[in-house]
Scaffold this motif. Structure first.
Motif, short mmCIF file in Angstrom:
data_model
loop_
_atom_site.label_atom_id
_atom_site.label_comp_id
_atom_site.label_asym_id
_atom_site.label_seq_id
_atom_site.Cartn_x
_atom_site.Cartn_y
_atom_site.Cartn_z
N MET A 15 31.91 79.37 68.29
CA MET A 15 33.22 78.76 68.09
C MET A 15 33.12 77.24 68.16
O MET A 15 33.70 76.51 67.34
CB MET A 15 34.20 79.25 69.14
CG MET A 15 35.62 78.73 68.95
SD MET A 15 36.65 78.92 70.44
CE MET A 15 35.98 77.64 71.48
N VAL A 16 32.33 76.75 69.14
CA VAL A 16 32.13 75.30 69.28
C VAL A 16 31.50 74.74 68.01
O VAL A 16 31.92 73.69 67.50
CB VAL A 16 31.25 74.98 70.51
CG1 VAL A 16 30.80 73.52 70.50
CG2 VAL A 16 32.01 75.27 71.80
N ALA A 17 30.51 75.45 67.48
CA ALA A 17 29.85 75.00 66.25
C ALA A 17 30.82 74.97 65.08
O ALA A 17 30.81 74.04 64.26
CB ALA A 17 28.67 75.92 65.93
N GLY A 18 31.70 75.97 65.00
CA GLY A 18 32.67 76.02 63.92
C GLY A 18 33.68 74.90 63.98
O GLY A 18 33.98 74.25 62.96
N VAL A 19 34.21 74.64 65.19
CA VAL A 19 35.18 73.54 65.34
C VAL A 19 34.50 72.21 65.08
O VAL A 19 35.08 71.32 64.42
CB VAL A 19 35.81 73.57 66.76
CG1 VAL A 19 36.70 72.35 66.97
CG2 VAL A 19 36.60 74.85 66.97
N PHE A 20 33.28 72.06 65.58
CA PHE A 20 32.52 70.83 65.33
C PHE A 20 32.35 70.59 63.84
O PHE A 20 32.55 69.46 63.35
CB PHE A 20 31.15 70.91 66.01
CG PHE A 20 30.25 69.76 65.69
CD1 PHE A 20 30.31 68.58 66.41
CD2 PHE A 20 29.32 69.85 64.65
CE1 PHE A 20 29.47 67.51 66.11
CE2 PHE A 20 28.48 68.79 64.34
CZ PHE A 20 28.56 67.62 65.08
#
Length: 218
Positions: A15-20
């Motif tokens: 999720m962090v990678a996607g938002v980033f």
């Protein structure tokens, strides 16, 4: 027979990678469409935002040097918005140099000095040697630029020697970071053209890989 452990990113890391990626895309679109403002105020907000986001999603107690490396990188992003001024460029260079020192400490916690890794680290130092012959900064910036090249070479070596949750991601991240910085140097000092879009694509990719390498659980 023992099977080798394979690293798998958790749902939160994904999720962090996607938002980033979404936050990074905003700035990349901004650059691609040439929407830069004359005073740079908007850029100082949206350019470092993806890096601030990674820092906020880094457990500070467990990965404090990764956390501070990201914050220093975000500061460097802001300074380099005004890189047409030599003082701002050198400030950004200094902040990123400190960020790389933090990354070196973060990745060298439990070094592995096996022969293949030592050879890989020596090859990384070749990046510094190569930069001396290729990059031609002005006389008043020679020391700072070559020192920075040496430090980022050490950063690549640290990801090769260090044992992290996903060593491959760490090594890839450091190499892509060096590529990003090399593009900056060669276009600024040798070719005198702008390749800011590709600088940022490689830079954002590198930061994400470094972050994921430390937080991905085996």
């Amino acid at each position: 027979k023992t099977q080798p452990r394979i690293s798998h990113p958790s749902k939160k890391i994904k999720m962090v990678a996607g938002v980033f990626a979404g936050l990074a895309s905003i700035y990349l679109i901004f650059v691609a469409l040439k929407l830069q403002t004359s005073n740079g105020i908007l850029e100082t907000i949206i350019k470092p935002l993806p890096i601030f986001y990674l820092a906020l999603n880094t457990p500070k107690k467990k990965f404090k040097f990764l956390f501070w490396g990201l914050l220093l990188s975000a500061g460097g992003d802001i300074a380099l918005v005004f890189e047409r001024h030599p003082e701002a460029f050198l400030t950004g260079l200094g902040l990123f140099l400190c960020a790389h020192l933090c990354y070196i400490i973060a990745f060298l916690k439990r070094p592995n000095f096996s022969t293949p890794r030592l050879l890989g680290a020596l090859l990384a130092l070749g990046f510094f040697a190569g930069s001396i012959f290729i990059i031609t900064p002005p006389a008043d910036m020679v020391a700072a630029v070559y020192l920075y090249s040496f430090i980022i070479s050490l950063m690549i070596a640290s990801t090769i020697l260090g044992t992290t949750h996903d060593t491959l991601l760490g090594v890839l991240g450091s190499i892509v970071f060096a590529i990003s910085d090399f593009i900056i140097a060669i276009t600024k000092f040798n070719l005198h053209i702008s390749a800011h879009f590709w600088v940022m694509v490689t830079y954002y990719t590198a930061q994400l890989l470094l972050h994921q390498s430390k937080l991905t659980k085996p």
